[in-house]
Scaffold this motif. Structure first.
Motif, PDB file in Angstrom:
ATOM      1  N   ALA A   1       0.962  -1.165   0.097  1.00 59.49           N
ATOM      2  CA  ALA A   1       0.062   0.198  -0.013  1.00 59.49           C
ATOM      3  C   ALA A   1       1.313   1.071  -0.188  1.00 59.49           C
ATOM      4  CB  ALA A   1      -0.601  -0.347   1.339  1.00 59.49           C
ATOM      5  N   VAL A   2       0.390   2.308  -0.743  1.00 60.81           N
ATOM      6  CA  VAL A   2       0.838   3.522  -0.998  1.00 60.81           C
ATOM      7  C   VAL A   2      -0.533   4.465  -0.045  1.00 60.81           C
ATOM      8  CG1 VAL A   2       2.720   5.275  -2.341  1.00 60.81           C
ATOM      9  CG2 VAL A   2       2.225   3.296  -3.096  1.00 60.81           C
ATOM     10  N   PRO A   3       0.091   4.730   1.297  1.00 63.86           N
ATOM     11  CA  PRO A   3      -0.159   5.471   1.651  1.00 63.86           C
ATOM     12  C   PRO A   3      -0.741   6.812   1.308  1.00 63.86           C
ATOM     13  CG  PRO A   3       0.215   3.832   3.481  1.00 63.86           C
ATOM     14  CD  PRO A   3       0.709   4.458   2.048  1.00 63.86           C
ATOM     15  N   LEU A   4      -1.855   7.911   1.533  1.00 69.53           N
ATOM     16  CA  LEU A   4      -1.633   9.257   0.213  1.00 69.53           C
ATOM     17  C   LEU A   4      -2.726   9.716   1.507  1.00 69.53           C
ATOM     18  CD1 LEU A   4      -0.877   9.167  -2.518  1.00 69.53           C
ATOM     19  CD2 LEU A   4       0.896   9.495  -1.136  1.00 69.53           C
TER      20      LEU A   4
ATOM     21  N   LEU B   1     -21.614   9.538   8.024  1.00 65.51           N
ATOM     22  CA  LEU B   1     -20.671  10.291   7.653  1.00 65.51           C
ATOM     23  C   LEU B   1     -20.142  12.032   8.597  1.00 65.51           C
ATOM     24  CD1 LEU B   1     -20.679   8.963   4.234  1.00 65.51           C
ATOM     25  CD2 LEU B   1     -19.860   7.811   6.245  1.00 65.51           C
ATOM     26  N   PRO B   2     -19.218  11.617   7.941  1.00 63.51           N
ATOM     27  CA  PRO B   2     -19.165  13.674   8.969  1.00 63.51           C
ATOM     28  C   PRO B   2     -19.417  14.386   7.351  1.00 63.51           C
ATOM     29  CG  PRO B   2     -17.082  12.065   9.142  1.00 63.51           C
ATOM     30  CD  PRO B   2     -18.437  10.953   8.827  1.00 63.51           C
ATOM     31  N   HIS B   3     -18.629  15.458   7.604  1.00 59.05           N
ATOM     32  CA  HIS B   3     -17.669  15.924   6.236  1.00 59.05           C
ATOM     33  C   HIS B   3     -17.230  15.874   5.117  1.00 59.05           C
ATOM     34  CE1 HIS B   3     -22.079  19.016   6.669  1.00 59.05           C
ATOM     35  NE2 HIS B   3     -21.227  18.872   8.451  1.00 59.05           N
ATOM     36  N   GLN B   4     -16.005  15.547   6.414  1.00 58.92           N
ATOM     37  CA  GLN B   4     -15.140  14.988   5.453  1.00 58.92           C
ATOM     38  C   GLN B   4     -14.134  14.247   6.847  1.00 58.92           C
ATOM     39  OE1 GLN B   4     -12.461  17.812   4.391  1.00 58.92           O
ATOM     40  NE2 GLN B   4     -12.450  18.873   6.185  1.00 58.92           N
ATOM     41  N   LEU B   5     -13.364  13.439   5.696  1.00 55.57           N
ATOM     42  CA  LEU B   5     -13.009  12.436   7.247  1.00 55.57           C
ATOM     43  C   LEU B   5     -10.889  12.018   6.596  1.00 55.57           C
ATOM     44  CD1 LEU B   5     -12.359  11.153  10.253  1.00 55.57           C
ATOM     45  CD2 LEU B   5     -13.666   9.296   8.682  1.00 55.57           C
ATOM     46  N   PRO B   6     -10.537  12.786   7.110  1.00 55.97           N
ATOM     47  CA  PRO B   6      -8.803  13.402   6.314  1.00 55.97           C
ATOM     48  C   PRO B   6      -8.440  11.592   6.830  1.00 55.97           C
ATOM     49  CG  PRO B   6      -8.998  15.500   6.590  1.00 55.97           C
ATOM     50  CD  PRO B   6     -10.837  14.035   7.031  1.00 55.97           C
ATOM     51  N   ALA B   7      -7.611  11.205   5.800  1.00 54.59           N
ATOM     52  CA  ALA B   7      -6.752   9.172   6.229  1.00 54.59           C
ATOM     53  C   ALA B   7      -5.827   9.315   5.095  1.00 54.59           C
ATOM     54  CB  ALA B   7      -7.952   8.446   6.619  1.00 54.59           C
ATOM     55  N   LEU B   8      -4.652   8.112   5.684  1.00 49.94           N
ATOM     56  CA  LEU B   8      -3.497   8.401   4.958  1.00 49.94           C
ATOM     57  C   LEU B   8      -3.782   6.660   5.061  1.00 49.94           C
ATOM     58  CD1 LEU B   8       0.040   9.524   7.325  1.00 49.94           C
ATOM     59  CD2 LEU B   8      -1.363   9.917   5.371  1.00 49.94           C
ATOM     60  N   VAL B   9      -4.182   6.752   3.337  1.00 54.61           N
ATOM     61  CA  VAL B   9      -4.974   5.178   2.880  1.00 54.61           C
ATOM     62  C   VAL B   9      -4.357   5.533   1.308  1.00 54.61           C
ATOM     63  CG1 VAL B   9      -7.206   5.040   4.147  1.00 54.61           C
ATOM     64  CG2 VAL B   9      -6.980   6.632   2.028  1.00 54.61           C
ATOM     65  N   ASP B  10      -4.218   3.985   0.758  1.00 56.45           N
ATOM     66  CA  ASP B  10      -3.835   4.102  -0.774  1.00 56.45           C
ATOM     67  C   ASP B  10      -5.558   4.245  -1.165  1.00 56.45           C
ATOM     68  OD1 ASP B  10      -3.955   2.785  -3.010  1.00 56.45           O
ATOM     69  OD2 ASP B  10      -2.433   2.012  -2.629  1.00 56.45           O
ATOM     70  N   PRO B  11      -5.894   5.182  -1.846  1.00 59.78           N
ATOM     71  CA  PRO B  11      -7.344   5.204  -2.426  1.00 59.78           C
ATOM     72  C   PRO B  11      -8.175   3.498  -3.417  1.00 59.78           C
ATOM     73  CG  PRO B  11      -6.135   7.447  -2.949  1.00 59.78           C
ATOM     74  CD  PRO B  11      -5.075   6.072  -2.524  1.00 59.78           C
ATOM     75  N   ILE B  12      -7.137   3.573  -4.518  1.00 61.59           N
ATOM     76  CA  ILE B  12      -7.287   2.326  -4.909  1.00 61.59           C
ATOM     77  C   ILE B  12      -7.782   0.811  -4.267  1.00 61.59           C
ATOM     78  CG2 ILE B  12      -6.414   0.660  -6.660  1.00 61.59           C
ATOM     79  CD1 ILE B  12      -5.114   3.319  -8.014  1.00 61.59           C
ATOM     80  N   ARG B  13      -6.743   0.315  -3.548  1.00 61.95           N
ATOM     81  CA  ARG B  13      -6.546  -0.908  -2.137  1.00 61.95           C
ATOM     82  C   ARG B  13      -8.377  -0.128  -1.443  1.00 61.95           C
ATOM     83  NH1 ARG B  13      -3.317  -4.451  -4.055  1.00 61.95           N
ATOM     84  NH2 ARG B  13      -0.873  -3.746  -4.805  1.00 61.95           N
ATOM     85  N   MET B  14      -8.457   0.746  -0.962  1.00 64.59           N
ATOM     86  CA  MET B  14      -9.075   0.973   0.093  1.00 64.59           C
ATOM     87  C   MET B  14     -10.115   0.720  -0.830  1.00 64.59           C
ATOM     88  SD  MET B  14      -9.531   1.658   3.079  1.00 64.59           S
ATOM     89  CE  MET B  14      -7.636   1.027   3.829  1.00 64.59           C
ATOM     90  N   ARG B  15     -10.470   1.854  -1.810  1.00 70.79           N
ATOM     91  CA  ARG B  15     -12.220   1.554  -2.387  1.00 70.79           C
ATOM     92  C   ARG B  15     -12.035  -0.243  -3.078  1.00 70.79           C
ATOM     93  NH1 ARG B  15     -10.779   4.144  -6.666  1.00 70.79           N
ATOM     94  NH2 ARG B  15     -11.375   6.399  -6.043  1.00 70.79           N
ATOM     95  N   ARG B  16     -10.985  -0.944  -2.738  1.00 64.82           N
ATOM     96  CA  ARG B  16     -11.673  -2.681  -3.348  1.00 64.82           C
ATOM     97  C   ARG B  16     -12.070  -2.642  -1.336  1.00 64.82           C
ATOM     98  NH1 ARG B  16     -11.052  -6.127  -6.273  1.00 64.82           N
ATOM     99  NH2 ARG B  16     -10.587  -7.671  -5.794  1.00 64.82           N
TER     100      ARG B  16
END
Length: 605
Positions: A403-406, A436-451
């Motif tokens: 994973a490449v967290p961004l 859900l909150p209005h936004q929730l910034p996190a360190l994730v790999d978007p492609i893999r986390m979407r999966r």
């Protein structure tokens, strides 16, 4: 514990208890009195006593002798218990005759009544009967002397009563000691029987345990606190011979010889330090499970999984039990399976891409009969489902993902995933709700986390009943984590099934027997992706109540916890669904936006 010294009455009682019945017993108890009465007769006949006295003492002696012969001749053990007591009762009469013959020595000869009195006292006869016989015997012995020389002063009266009272006191003491000794003997006999039963049960249990250990294919090694081998089974002997060929110390003193074992780590290349070897770890008091090692030379190595548990005796550690499982064949099978999966799935991708491409082109050209369009749509549906399975198999055989967290907004990823799953939810007649909150910034790999999100959401839809609801909730926890929950009200799982939900290729009985397709990889893939992010995923479920999956991920550095948006809202934002028509973006996007996609087919239900 030291024993207290025995009193003379207890010692006498013990001796009498050992010889109180049988021919030998009657001989031992009768012989001294017979001998003494013989001396009385000889003394009376040779020292100028009267003829009457000689006849009486001779009668007393002959009576005692007859009783001695009777004791030798009669098989007392065959008669009712207590039959030998006839002898001491008759002995009292013999002593009384002797006292009657020589009244001047009545007090001295009366002492002979001690022999039958002690015999009666040690016989175990009931206390009242014993005391009655003793009183009668003492009176019978003392009466002649009392009548021939009646006491004239209180002192003489005391001296006259001293003999019968002393005999009675002695007999009572012996009787009490005998009763006590008999009770002690009974208790000792019960304890001995209990100990013998315990020893027999222990021996039987040890035999069963030994047979059981010999029958299993797991090596069992029991060591004491010094590392010496206390017990080991045949399989352990075999593994020790593999780890230390030709070393006789290995079986007896594994702690001392373990540094010389041929032991490599789980990769099969790097040696394991002496302190990290299983016996050394167990000897240090450490408990551990499933330590994977390779033992033996490089030509014929064996892989073993080692588990150790300490043995405690209260607060003191007495040793450890180690279990060595030979998993060589299992590892070879897993490797072969992964290679086969990688080869097969790789070879399936090309024909599937061709099928999907041609089908998409045919649908885009249009002009086909309605039936042909339905058939092509079914082909696309089946091919996309097969492609998702192939993708899961490729992901599984590739090992841990990278994973490449961004910095990314989890709320946006969730809304996109929910929008893509709306068609599947509509077809299944399941409502989607968001909290859900209005936004929730996190360190994730978007492609893999979407999966991961797509797997969990589609999985929840598949296992929800008609008219059910799937709730997706997200929030920032107080301990600096982004928390995402996907909750359904479906069939649920047992505690054991929920514990195995993330196991590779695992599907619960209810899932295998249902019409829901799957191969058991979706949740395994979810966990591997979340682990690559440094997060955690857990499953809480109850049968017929539903399941909740909770994902915890690191928040972005500038994110501060803010509460969730008040109240869940149904549906998903429309922009996420306004993507160009047709298939796009490769396998990840295909999986995320295909309503019939089956990535989360590992649901353990």
């Amino acid at each position: 514990m030291s024993r207290s010294p025995e009193t003379w009455t207890t010692a006498l009682a013990r001796s009498l208890l050992q010889v109180r019945e049988g021919r030998t017993a009657t001989t031992i108890l009768q012989l001294p009195l017979t001998g003494l009465l013989a001396l009385v007769w000889i003394s009376t006949a040779t020292t100028g006593g009267t003829a009457t006295a000689a006849v009486i003492t001779a009668t007393a002696f002959l009576g005692a002798l007859a009783l001695l012969v009777l004791g030798l001749a009669v098989p007392w053990p065959r008669l009712p218990p207590g039959s030998p007591l006839v002898i001491p009762v008759l002995d009292v009469a013999a002593v009384a005759l002797a006292v009657l013959a020589v009244p001047g020595y009545g007090h001295a000869l009366g002492m002979l009544v001690v022999f039958p009195a002690v015999w009666l006292a040690a016989s175990g006869l009931h206390g009242r009967w014993m005391l009655t016989l003793l009183l009668m015997g003492a009176a019978l012995v003392a009466l002649p002397a009392w009548l021939s020389h009646p006491p004239t002063t209180p002192g003489q009266t005391v001296l006259a009563l001293l003999l019968p009272l002393g005999v009675i006191a002695l007999a009572v003491s012996v009787h009490a000691a005998t009763v006590h000794q008999r009770e002690q003997d009974r208790l000792l006999a019960e304890q001995r029987e209990a100990a013998e039963r315990a020893v027999e049960e222990s021996r039987h249990s040890a035999e069963l345990l030994s047979a059981g250990l010999a029958a299993i294919d797991v090596g069992i090694l029991v060591i004491d606190e010094d590392g010496h081998a206390v017990s080991r089974n045949a399989e352990m002997q075999r593994l020790l011979a593999v780890a230390a060929p030709g070393d006789p110390r290995a079986a007896e003193d594994p702690a001392a010889s373990e540094p010389d074992f041929l032991v490599l780590g789980a990769d099969g290349r790097r040696p394991v330090s002496a302190a990290r070897r299983p016996v050394a770890r167990a000897l240090s008091g450490e408990d551990f499970s499933r330590q994977l090692l390779w033992i033996g030379d490089c030509e014929h190595p064996r892989a073993v999984s080692v588990t150790a548990r300490s043995v405690w005796d209260g607060p003191a550690r007495r040793g450890s039990v180690l279990a060595f499982t030979d998993v060589t064949d299992l590892l070879h099978a897993v490797t072969a399976r992964d290679q086969l999966l990688a080869t097969v799935t790789h070879d399936l991708r090309s024909p599937l891409s061709a099928i999907l491409g041609r089908a998409d082109l045919a649908l885009e050209r249009g002009g086909l009969p309605e039936r042909a369009e339905r058939d092509l749509a079914a082909i696309v549906h089946g091919a996309e489902h097969m492609q998702s399975i192939v993708q899961d198999l490729l992901h599984s055989s590739a090992g841990a993902p990278q994973a490449v967290p961004l910095p990314a907004d989890l709320v946006e990823l969730i809304e996109e995933t929910v929008a893509a799953a709306e068609h599947a939810a509509t077809d299944a007649e399941v409502d989607l709700a968001l909290d859900l909150p209005h936004q929730l910034p996190a360190l994730v790999d978007p492609i893999r986390m979407r999966r991961v999100l797509d797997n969990l959401l589609v999985n929840a839809i598949k296992y929800s009943p008609v008219g059910g609801e799937v709730l997706v909730r997200a929030l920032a926890s107080e301990d600096g984590e982004a928390v995402v929950e996907v909750q359904d009200r479906g069939r649920g799982m047992t505690e054991a099934e929920a514990g195995n939900a993330f196991t590779r290729f695992y599907r619960a009985d209810s899932a295998r027997h249902s019409a829901v397709p799957g191969v058991g990889l979706g949740l395994y893939i979810c966990k591997s992706i979340v682990d690559a992010h440094g997060g955690t995923i857990e499953c809480r479920s109850r049968p017929n109540e539903g399941t909740t999956f909770t994902v915890r991920l690191p928040l972005a550095a500038d994110e501060a916890p803010d509460g969730g948006r008040p109240g869940p809202r149904s549906g998903a934002p429309s922009p996420a669904g306004d993507r160009p028509g047709g298939r796009s973006g490769g396998p990840a996007d295909d999986a995320a936006h295909d309503p019939a996609h089956d990535p989360a087919d590992a649901r353990s239900r």
